[in-house]
Write an enzyme that holds these catalytic residues in place. Structure first.
Site, short mmCIF file in Angstrom:
data_model
loop_
_atom_site.label_atom_id
_atom_site.label_comp_id
_atom_site.label_asym_id
_atom_site.label_seq_id
_atom_site.Cartn_x
_atom_site.Cartn_y
_atom_site.Cartn_z
N ALA A 35 50.51 48.45 32.57
CA ALA A 35 50.53 47.10 32.00
C ALA A 35 51.60 46.21 32.64
CB ALA A 35 50.73 47.18 30.49
N HIS A 37 52.44 46.12 35.87
CA HIS A 37 51.85 45.52 37.07
C HIS A 37 50.87 44.41 36.71
CE1 HIS A 37 52.65 49.72 38.67
NE2 HIS A 37 53.28 48.97 39.56
N GLN A 61 59.83 53.80 52.44
CA GLN A 61 60.84 53.60 51.39
C GLN A 61 61.13 54.88 50.61
OE1 GLN A 61 58.21 50.55 49.38
NE2 GLN A 61 59.11 51.39 47.54
N GLY A 149 58.50 42.74 39.64
CA GLY A 149 59.02 43.09 38.32
C GLY A 149 60.53 43.18 38.31
N GLU A 150 61.13 42.78 37.19
CA GLU A 150 62.60 42.86 37.06
C GLU A 150 63.07 44.29 36.79
OE1 GLU A 150 63.63 39.94 34.13
OE2 GLU A 150 63.61 38.32 35.60
N ASP A 152 62.79 46.74 38.76
CA ASP A 152 63.48 47.05 40.02
C ASP A 152 64.40 45.88 40.35
OD1 ASP A 152 62.16 49.63 40.88
OD2 ASP A 152 60.42 48.38 40.53
N ARG A 189 56.10 56.41 37.59
CA ARG A 189 56.73 57.74 37.61
C ARG A 189 56.85 58.35 36.21
NH1 ARG A 189 59.78 55.49 42.29
NH2 ARG A 189 59.23 56.81 44.06
O1 PAF Z 1 58.02 47.90 43.65
C1 PAF Z 1 57.17 48.49 44.34
O2 PAF Z 1 56.14 48.98 43.86
C2 PAF Z 1 57.40 48.64 45.85
O3 PAF Z 1 58.74 48.87 46.12
C3 PAF Z 1 56.87 47.45 46.65
C4 PAF Z 1 57.59 46.16 46.31
C5 PAF Z 1 55.38 47.29 46.39
C6 PAF Z 1 57.07 47.71 48.15
O4 PAF Z 1 56.41 48.86 48.56
#
Ligand code: PAF
Length: 284
Positions: A35, A37, A61, A149-150, A152, A189
Protein backbone atom coordinates in the site's frame (compact mmCIF):
# COMPACT_ATOMS: atom_id res chain seq x y z
CA UNK A 1 -1.83 -0.23 -18.66
CA UNK A 2 1.02 -0.82 -21.05
CA UNK A 3 4.04 -2.89 -19.95
CA UNK A 4 7.38 -2.03 -21.52
CA UNK A 5 10.76 -3.70 -21.08
CA UNK A 6 12.90 -1.79 -23.59
CA UNK A 7 14.22 1.75 -23.11
CA UNK A 8 13.57 2.57 -26.79
CA UNK A 9 9.87 1.66 -26.46
CA UNK A 10 9.54 3.75 -23.31
CA UNK A 11 11.20 6.72 -25.02
CA UNK A 12 8.75 6.45 -27.95
CA UNK A 13 5.77 6.57 -25.58
CA UNK A 14 7.29 9.46 -23.59
CA UNK A 15 7.94 11.43 -26.80
CA UNK A 16 4.34 10.89 -27.84
CA UNK A 17 3.03 12.13 -24.48
CA UNK A 18 5.32 15.15 -24.56
CA UNK A 19 4.08 16.04 -28.06
CA UNK A 20 0.60 16.16 -26.53
CA UNK A 21 1.88 18.43 -23.73
CA UNK A 22 1.04 15.82 -21.10
CA UNK A 23 2.84 16.07 -17.77
CA UNK A 24 4.71 12.88 -16.88
CA UNK A 25 5.14 11.51 -13.35
CA UNK A 26 7.57 8.79 -12.30
CA UNK A 27 7.43 6.30 -9.42
CA UNK A 28 10.54 4.09 -9.26
CA UNK A 29 10.14 0.86 -7.26
CA UNK A 30 11.78 -2.51 -6.86
CA UNK A 31 8.39 -4.21 -7.05
CA UNK A 32 6.79 -6.56 -4.52
CA UNK A 33 4.38 -3.72 -4.06
CA UNK A 34 2.38 -2.81 -0.97
CA UNK A 35 0.00 0.00 0.00
CA UNK A 36 2.95 2.36 0.54
CA UNK A 37 4.01 2.08 -3.10
CA UNK A 38 0.44 2.52 -4.28
CA UNK A 39 0.15 5.74 -2.27
CA UNK A 40 3.18 7.02 -4.25
CA UNK A 41 1.44 6.19 -7.53
CA UNK A 42 -1.75 7.93 -6.43
CA UNK A 43 0.26 10.99 -5.38
CA UNK A 44 2.01 11.04 -8.76
CA UNK A 45 -1.37 10.76 -10.52
CA UNK A 46 -2.47 13.89 -8.64
CA UNK A 47 0.59 15.76 -9.99
CA UNK A 48 0.84 14.46 -13.56
CA UNK A 49 -1.28 13.43 -16.55
CA UNK A 50 0.51 10.13 -17.17
CA UNK A 51 2.38 8.12 -14.51
CA UNK A 52 5.19 5.71 -15.29
CA UNK A 53 5.88 3.17 -12.54
CA UNK A 54 9.07 1.17 -12.73
CA UNK A 55 9.76 -2.26 -11.28
CA UNK A 56 13.46 -3.08 -11.28
CA UNK A 57 15.36 -4.93 -8.58
CA UNK A 58 18.55 -2.94 -8.96
CA UNK A 59 21.61 -5.15 -8.40
CA UNK A 60 24.06 -2.30 -7.84
CA UNK A 61 22.41 -1.12 -4.63
CA UNK A 62 22.80 -4.51 -2.91
CA UNK A 63 26.02 -5.42 -1.10
CA UNK A 64 27.66 -8.81 -1.75
CA UNK A 65 26.08 -10.35 1.38
CA UNK A 66 22.67 -8.73 1.00
CA UNK A 67 19.38 -10.14 -0.26
CA UNK A 68 19.50 -9.40 -4.02
CA UNK A 69 18.90 -13.04 -5.00
CA UNK A 70 16.05 -13.62 -2.56
CA UNK A 71 14.46 -10.14 -2.83
CA UNK A 72 10.72 -10.83 -3.36
CA UNK A 73 9.59 -10.59 -6.99
CA UNK A 74 5.93 -10.63 -8.09
CA UNK A 75 5.67 -8.83 -11.43
CA UNK A 76 2.20 -10.05 -12.47
CA UNK A 77 0.66 -9.04 -9.13
CA UNK A 78 2.55 -5.71 -9.26
CA UNK A 79 1.17 -5.07 -12.75
CA UNK A 80 -2.42 -5.50 -11.54
CA UNK A 81 -1.87 -3.29 -8.48
CA UNK A 82 -0.24 -0.52 -10.53
CA UNK A 83 -3.04 -0.54 -13.09
CA UNK A 84 -5.59 -0.31 -10.25
CA UNK A 85 -3.73 2.64 -8.70
CA UNK A 86 -3.82 4.59 -11.97
CA UNK A 87 -0.35 4.12 -13.51
CA UNK A 88 -0.37 4.51 -17.30
CA UNK A 89 2.75 2.47 -18.00
CA UNK A 90 4.91 -0.11 -16.22
CA UNK A 91 8.58 -0.11 -17.15
CA UNK A 92 10.15 -3.43 -16.09
CA UNK A 93 13.55 -3.76 -17.76
CA UNK A 94 16.10 -6.58 -17.52
CA UNK A 95 19.48 -5.88 -15.88
CA UNK A 96 21.34 -5.82 -19.24
CA UNK A 97 18.92 -3.17 -20.55
CA UNK A 98 19.61 -0.85 -17.61
CA UNK A 99 23.35 -1.59 -17.39
CA UNK A 100 24.70 -1.84 -20.94
CA UNK A 101 28.19 -1.11 -19.58
CA UNK A 102 27.86 -3.82 -16.91
CA UNK A 103 27.02 -3.51 -13.24
CA UNK A 104 30.64 -3.36 -12.05
CA UNK A 105 32.57 -1.25 -14.56
CA UNK A 106 29.78 0.97 -15.90
CA UNK A 107 29.45 4.71 -15.16
CA UNK A 108 28.31 5.51 -11.62
CA UNK A 109 26.68 8.50 -9.96
CA UNK A 110 28.03 9.32 -6.49
CA UNK A 111 26.57 11.70 -3.89
CA UNK A 112 29.61 11.62 -1.62
CA UNK A 113 28.70 13.55 1.49
CA UNK A 114 25.28 12.05 2.20
CA UNK A 115 26.21 8.53 1.14
CA UNK A 116 28.87 7.74 3.74
CA UNK A 117 26.77 8.32 6.87
CA UNK A 118 24.03 6.30 8.64
CA UNK A 119 22.83 3.67 6.11
CA UNK A 120 25.98 4.26 4.07
CA UNK A 121 28.21 3.17 6.97
CA UNK A 122 26.48 -0.19 7.10
CA UNK A 123 25.75 -0.56 3.37
CA UNK A 124 28.86 0.69 1.52
CA UNK A 125 28.09 1.43 -2.13
CA UNK A 126 24.33 1.29 -1.58
CA UNK A 127 23.61 4.93 -2.35
CA UNK A 128 25.88 4.98 -5.40
CA UNK A 129 23.71 2.13 -6.73
CA UNK A 130 20.52 4.04 -5.91
CA UNK A 131 21.82 7.34 -7.32
CA UNK A 132 22.99 5.63 -10.52
CA UNK A 133 19.77 3.77 -11.27
CA UNK A 134 17.54 6.71 -10.33
CA UNK A 135 19.54 9.05 -12.60
CA UNK A 136 19.14 6.57 -15.47
CA UNK A 137 15.38 6.37 -14.83
CA UNK A 138 15.10 10.18 -14.72
CA UNK A 139 16.99 10.37 -17.98
CA UNK A 140 14.85 7.74 -19.70
CA UNK A 141 11.43 8.85 -18.40
CA UNK A 142 11.87 12.63 -18.84
CA UNK A 143 9.31 13.16 -16.07
CA UNK A 144 8.36 16.53 -14.59
CA UNK A 145 7.87 14.99 -11.17
CA UNK A 146 9.02 11.88 -9.32
CA UNK A 147 7.62 10.55 -6.06
CA UNK A 148 9.58 8.62 -3.40
CA UNK A 149 8.59 7.37 0.05
CA UNK A 150 9.82 9.08 3.20
CA UNK A 151 10.45 5.70 4.81
CA UNK A 152 13.80 5.72 3.00
CA UNK A 153 14.51 9.15 4.42
CA UNK A 154 18.22 9.22 3.63
CA UNK A 155 17.59 7.91 0.10
CA UNK A 156 15.19 10.80 -0.45
CA UNK A 157 17.87 13.25 0.74
CA UNK A 158 20.44 11.66 -1.61
CA UNK A 159 18.02 11.92 -4.55
CA UNK A 160 17.16 15.57 -3.80
CA UNK A 161 20.88 16.31 -3.64
CA UNK A 162 21.69 14.67 -6.99
CA UNK A 163 18.78 16.44 -8.69
CA UNK A 164 20.10 19.75 -7.39
CA UNK A 165 23.77 19.06 -8.18
CA UNK A 166 23.17 17.66 -11.68
CA UNK A 167 20.64 20.43 -12.48
CA UNK A 168 18.01 17.86 -13.45
CA UNK A 169 14.73 19.42 -14.59
CA UNK A 170 12.31 17.59 -12.34
CA UNK A 171 10.56 18.03 -9.03
CA UNK A 172 11.01 15.47 -6.24
CA UNK A 173 8.12 14.79 -3.90
CA UNK A 174 8.50 12.87 -0.64
CA UNK A 175 5.34 10.98 0.36
CA UNK A 176 4.50 10.03 3.96
CA UNK A 177 5.26 6.58 5.39
CA UNK A 178 2.33 4.16 5.27
CA UNK A 179 2.06 1.98 8.38
CA UNK A 180 0.18 -1.11 9.44
CA UNK A 181 -2.40 -0.61 12.21
CA UNK A 182 0.21 -1.55 14.86
CA UNK A 183 2.66 1.09 13.61
CA UNK A 184 5.08 -1.05 11.58
CA UNK A 185 6.18 0.85 8.47
CA UNK A 186 5.20 -1.07 5.31
CA UNK A 187 8.18 -2.58 3.54
CA UNK A 188 8.61 -5.36 1.00
CA UNK A 189 11.16 -6.87 3.41
CA UNK A 190 8.49 -7.32 6.13
CA UNK A 191 7.63 -10.51 4.20
CA UNK A 192 10.83 -12.04 5.62
CA UNK A 193 9.62 -11.73 9.25
CA UNK A 194 8.46 -14.87 11.06
CA UNK A 195 5.08 -14.55 12.83
CA UNK A 196 6.86 -14.04 16.20
CA UNK A 197 9.17 -11.38 14.71
CA UNK A 198 6.23 -9.66 13.04
CA UNK A 199 4.55 -9.35 16.46
CA UNK A 200 7.68 -7.74 17.90
CA UNK A 201 8.54 -5.51 14.93
CA UNK A 202 6.35 -2.49 15.93
CA UNK A 203 8.70 -1.97 18.91
CA UNK A 204 10.96 -0.17 16.43
CA UNK A 205 8.32 2.49 15.79
CA UNK A 206 7.36 2.66 19.48
CA UNK A 207 11.02 3.26 20.38
CA UNK A 208 11.19 6.15 17.95
CA UNK A 209 8.02 7.61 19.46
CA UNK A 210 9.48 7.33 22.98
CA UNK A 211 12.62 9.08 21.71
CA UNK A 212 10.54 11.86 20.20
CA UNK A 213 8.70 12.26 23.53
CA UNK A 214 12.06 12.73 25.32
CA UNK A 215 13.12 15.40 22.87
CA UNK A 216 9.78 17.18 23.16
CA UNK A 217 10.10 16.99 26.96
CA UNK A 218 13.29 19.04 26.63
CA UNK A 219 16.15 16.50 26.60
CA UNK A 220 19.06 17.82 24.54
CA UNK A 221 21.87 15.38 25.24
CA UNK A 222 21.50 13.82 21.78
CA UNK A 223 24.03 11.04 22.28
CA UNK A 224 22.45 9.95 25.55
CA UNK A 225 18.96 9.92 24.03
CA UNK A 226 20.24 7.87 21.07
CA UNK A 227 21.96 5.42 23.43
CA UNK A 228 18.76 4.93 25.45
CA UNK A 229 16.83 4.09 22.29
CA UNK A 230 19.59 1.75 21.12
CA UNK A 231 19.50 -0.07 24.49
CA UNK A 232 15.69 -0.30 24.43
CA UNK A 233 15.82 -1.95 20.99
CA UNK A 234 18.52 -4.36 22.13
CA UNK A 235 16.47 -5.28 25.21
CA UNK A 236 13.54 -6.11 22.90
CA UNK A 237 15.55 -8.58 20.84
CA UNK A 238 16.68 -6.29 17.99
CA UNK A 239 20.28 -5.96 16.86
CA UNK A 240 20.42 -2.23 16.05
CA UNK A 241 22.89 -0.77 13.55
CA UNK A 242 22.15 2.80 14.64
CA UNK A 243 19.68 5.18 16.19
CA UNK A 244 20.48 8.75 15.15
CA UNK A 245 18.92 12.13 15.81
CA UNK A 246 19.66 14.43 12.88
CA UNK A 247 18.62 17.75 11.33
CA UNK A 248 15.78 16.81 8.98
CA UNK A 249 17.04 19.07 6.17
CA UNK A 250 20.59 17.82 5.66
CA UNK A 251 21.02 14.94 8.15
CA UNK A 252 23.80 16.73 10.04
CA UNK A 253 24.04 16.30 13.83
CA UNK A 254 21.75 18.89 15.45
CA UNK A 255 22.93 21.88 17.44
CA UNK A 256 21.56 22.80 20.86
CA UNK A 257 18.58 24.73 19.49
CA UNK A 258 17.16 22.74 16.56
CA UNK A 259 13.77 23.09 14.88
CA UNK A 260 13.11 20.23 12.44
CA UNK A 261 14.67 16.92 13.46
CA UNK A 262 14.38 13.34 12.29
CA UNK A 263 15.11 10.25 14.35
CA UNK A 264 16.41 7.46 12.12
CA UNK A 265 16.98 3.83 13.06
CA UNK A 266 18.05 0.59 11.44
CA UNK A 267 17.92 -2.71 13.30
CA UNK A 268 17.89 -6.39 12.53
CA UNK A 269 15.19 -8.67 13.85
CA UNK A 270 16.38 -12.20 13.15
CA UNK A 271 17.68 -12.04 9.59
CA UNK A 272 15.49 -9.11 8.56
CA UNK A 273 16.90 -5.60 8.56
CA UNK A 274 14.25 -2.96 9.27
CA UNK A 275 14.57 0.81 8.93
CA UNK A 276 12.22 3.51 10.14
CA UNK A 277 12.21 7.20 10.99
CA UNK A 278 10.13 9.81 12.75
CA UNK A 279 10.08 13.59 12.28
CA UNK A 280 10.18 15.90 15.30
CA UNK A 281 9.16 19.55 15.06
CA UNK A 282 10.78 21.13 18.08
CA UNK A 283 8.71 24.06 19.40
CA UNK A 284 10.66 27.32 19.70
O1 PAF B 1 13.31 2.68 -2.85
C1 PAF B 1 13.47 1.80 -3.71
O2 PAF B 1 12.63 0.91 -3.91
C2 PAF B 1 14.75 1.79 -4.55
O3 PAF B 1 15.84 2.16 -3.79
C3 PAF B 1 14.64 2.65 -5.81
C4 PAF B 1 14.44 4.12 -5.49
C5 PAF B 1 13.48 2.16 -6.66
C6 PAF B 1 15.92 2.53 -6.63
O4 PAF B 1 16.17 1.22 -7.01
Amino acid sequence: MEVVQQIAALRRQVADWRRQDLRIGLVPTMGSLHAGHLSLVRRACAEADRVIATVFVNPTQFGPHEDYARYPRSLERDRELLAGAGAALLFAPEVAEMYPGGTVDGTRVEVPELSGILEGQFRPGHFAGVATVVTKLFNIAQAEVAVFGEKDFQQLAVIRCLVRDLCLPLRIIGAPIVRDADGLALSSRNAYLSPAERTRAPVLQRTLQATRARILAGERGWTGVEQQAFAALTASGFVPDYVAIRAAGDLTPPGPDPDELVILAAARLGTTRLIDNLRVSVPR
